[in-house]
Design an enzyme around this catalytic site. Sequence first.
Site, mmCIF file in Angstrom:
data_model
loop_
_atom_site.group_PDB
_atom_site.id
_atom_site.type_symbol
_atom_site.label_atom_id
_atom_site.label_comp_id
_atom_site.label_asym_id
_atom_site.label_seq_id
_atom_site.Cartn_x
_atom_site.Cartn_y
_atom_site.Cartn_z
ATOM 1 N N GLY A 115 34.767 62.485 163.267
ATOM 2 C CA GLY A 115 35.628 63.088 164.278
ATOM 3 C C GLY A 115 37.084 62.682 164.243
ATOM 4 O O GLY A 115 37.951 63.425 164.674
ATOM 5 N N ASP A 124 37.946 60.260 167.918
ATOM 6 C CA ASP A 124 38.457 61.512 168.453
ATOM 7 C C ASP A 124 38.462 61.507 169.977
ATOM 8 O O ASP A 124 39.402 61.947 170.610
ATOM 9 C CB ASP A 124 37.666 62.714 167.897
ATOM 10 C CG ASP A 124 36.148 62.560 168.006
ATOM 11 O OD1 ASP A 124 35.669 61.522 168.521
ATOM 12 O OD2 ASP A 124 35.433 63.480 167.557
ATOM 13 N N ASP A 142 33.909 59.306 175.398
ATOM 14 C CA ASP A 142 33.086 60.076 176.331
ATOM 15 C C ASP A 142 32.286 59.080 177.185
ATOM 16 O O ASP A 142 32.834 58.506 178.119
ATOM 17 C CB ASP A 142 32.206 61.013 175.493
ATOM 18 C CG ASP A 142 31.390 61.976 176.308
ATOM 19 O OD1 ASP A 142 31.915 62.520 177.285
ATOM 20 O OD2 ASP A 142 30.210 62.202 175.976
ATOM 21 N N LYS A 176 37.794 61.067 178.220
ATOM 22 C CA LYS A 176 37.010 61.830 179.205
ATOM 23 C C LYS A 176 36.410 60.825 180.192
ATOM 24 O O LYS A 176 35.207 60.543 180.168
ATOM 25 C CB LYS A 176 35.884 62.533 178.443
ATOM 26 C CG LYS A 176 35.511 63.916 178.912
ATOM 27 C CD LYS A 176 34.224 64.365 178.232
ATOM 28 C CE LYS A 176 34.415 65.511 177.287
ATOM 29 N NZ LYS A 176 33.123 66.076 176.814
ATOM 30 N N PHE A 229 32.994 70.299 177.262
ATOM 31 C CA PHE A 229 32.767 69.948 175.859
ATOM 32 C C PHE A 229 33.844 70.655 175.051
ATOM 33 O O PHE A 229 34.065 71.852 175.199
ATOM 34 C CB PHE A 229 31.368 70.385 175.398
ATOM 35 C CG PHE A 229 30.993 69.770 174.093
ATOM 36 C CD1 PHE A 229 30.462 68.483 174.046
ATOM 37 C CD2 PHE A 229 31.196 70.457 172.903
ATOM 38 C CE1 PHE A 229 30.138 67.894 172.829
ATOM 39 C CE2 PHE A 229 30.877 69.873 171.688
ATOM 40 C CZ PHE A 229 30.341 68.594 171.647
ATOM 41 N N ASP A 257 33.747 68.290 166.861
ATOM 42 C CA ASP A 257 32.798 69.301 166.387
ATOM 43 C C ASP A 257 31.776 69.696 167.439
ATOM 44 O O ASP A 257 31.522 68.963 168.391
ATOM 45 C CB ASP A 257 32.004 68.747 165.197
ATOM 46 C CG ASP A 257 30.985 67.682 165.627
ATOM 47 O OD1 ASP A 257 31.423 66.673 166.228
ATOM 48 O OD2 ASP A 257 29.782 67.875 165.405
ATOM 49 N N ARG A 306 35.603 71.520 163.406
ATOM 50 C CA ARG A 306 36.491 70.365 163.234
ATOM 51 C C ARG A 306 37.856 70.777 162.687
ATOM 52 O O ARG A 306 38.851 70.113 162.936
ATOM 53 C CB ARG A 306 35.883 69.365 162.241
ATOM 54 C CG ARG A 306 34.632 68.679 162.710
ATOM 55 C CD ARG A 306 34.282 67.566 161.737
ATOM 56 N NE ARG A 306 32.902 67.142 161.833
ATOM 57 C CZ ARG A 306 32.430 66.283 162.740
ATOM 58 N NH1 ARG A 306 33.247 65.765 163.620
ATOM 59 N NH2 ARG A 306 31.159 65.956 162.757
HETATM 60 P P1 IMP Z 1 30.510 58.312 173.354
HETATM 61 O O1 IMP Z 1 29.801 57.245 172.603
HETATM 62 O O2 IMP Z 1 29.618 58.994 174.367
HETATM 63 O O3 IMP Z 1 31.833 57.892 173.956
HETATM 64 O O4 IMP Z 1 30.739 59.488 172.351
HETATM 65 C C1 IMP Z 1 31.680 59.497 171.398
HETATM 66 C C2 IMP Z 1 31.372 60.574 170.389
HETATM 67 O O5 IMP Z 1 30.728 61.706 171.000
HETATM 68 C C3 IMP Z 1 32.669 61.074 169.843
HETATM 69 O O6 IMP Z 1 33.015 60.362 168.694
HETATM 70 C C4 IMP Z 1 32.359 62.515 169.547
HETATM 71 O O7 IMP Z 1 31.866 62.614 168.228
HETATM 72 C C5 IMP Z 1 31.254 62.905 170.506
HETATM 73 N N1 IMP Z 1 31.771 63.706 171.641
HETATM 74 C C6 IMP Z 1 31.863 63.340 172.936
HETATM 75 N N2 IMP Z 1 32.386 64.317 173.698
HETATM 76 C C7 IMP Z 1 32.644 65.328 172.851
HETATM 77 C C8 IMP Z 1 33.228 66.640 173.033
HETATM 78 O O8 IMP Z 1 33.617 67.090 174.111
HETATM 79 N N3 IMP Z 1 33.324 67.398 171.901
HETATM 80 C C9 IMP Z 1 32.927 66.964 170.675
HETATM 81 N N4 IMP Z 1 32.398 65.753 170.466
HETATM 82 C C10 IMP Z 1 32.244 64.946 171.551
HETATM 83 MG MG MG Z 2 31.102 64.106 166.788
#
Ligand code: IMP
Ligand code: MG
Length: 182
Positions: free
Chosen positions: A44, A100, A103, A131, A152, A159, A165
């Site tokens: 990402g 990227d 979340d 986010k 999202f 992606d 991407r």
């Molecule tokens: P986390 O571990 O939940 O913070 O997730 C991080 C990963 O989830 C990022 O590196 C992204 O690959 C994916 N991700 C989280 N939200 C989104 C989104 O809105 N669009 C695309 N990928 C996301």
């Molecule tokens: Mg991803």
Amino acid sequence: MNDSRPGRVLFSAEAIHRRVSELGEQIRGDYAGRPLTIVAILKGSVIFLADLARHLGHGVTIELIEASSYGDGTTSSGQVAIRRYGKLDVQGRDAILLDDIADTGNTLTAVRRSLEGMGARSVRTCVLLDKPCRRQVDLVVDYFGFEVGDDFVVGYGLDYDDYYRNLPDICTLRPEVVGVRA
Ligand code: IMP
Ligand code: MG
């Protein structure tokens, strides 16, 4: 492959370009010539990495790792698998962990812990998108480009099931696109 956008444009290529330049200048100023290792999370962060790194000046090394917390869909699995490429030498170095988007925060938290365990002198986090409404862990995001809500989003490295991407803008994903793919 359908050429139309998958949803509403949230951040245009021009807006991203401007913000990434600002972030780059900020980071360059903060580290002021100190050796810095950017640890970028595949896949990402690749487009963000390529644009940001060119603002960072001298004394910068780049390491790539893979960390996946997502399956094929749009919800987190909660589990983070980390894979490194090469020796990933951060011992005694200042590191910035690049992704990227932050979340749930699980990915950055797990990778940060692992870099600290490898003896990094300092570890900061940098994401293009934050986010915060989705956070599950207490993660400090040191640098971010834009804050987003609970949509999202895809494009500029982000992606859905590995598609989109390469879009220059960051867009929301229309519900009818989910499951249909690009
Ligand atoms: P986390 O571990 O939940 O913070 O997730 C991080 C990963 O989830 C990022 O590196 C992204 O690959 C994916 N991700 C989280 N939200 C989104 C989104 O809105 N669009 C695309 N990928 C996301
Ligand atoms: Mg991803």
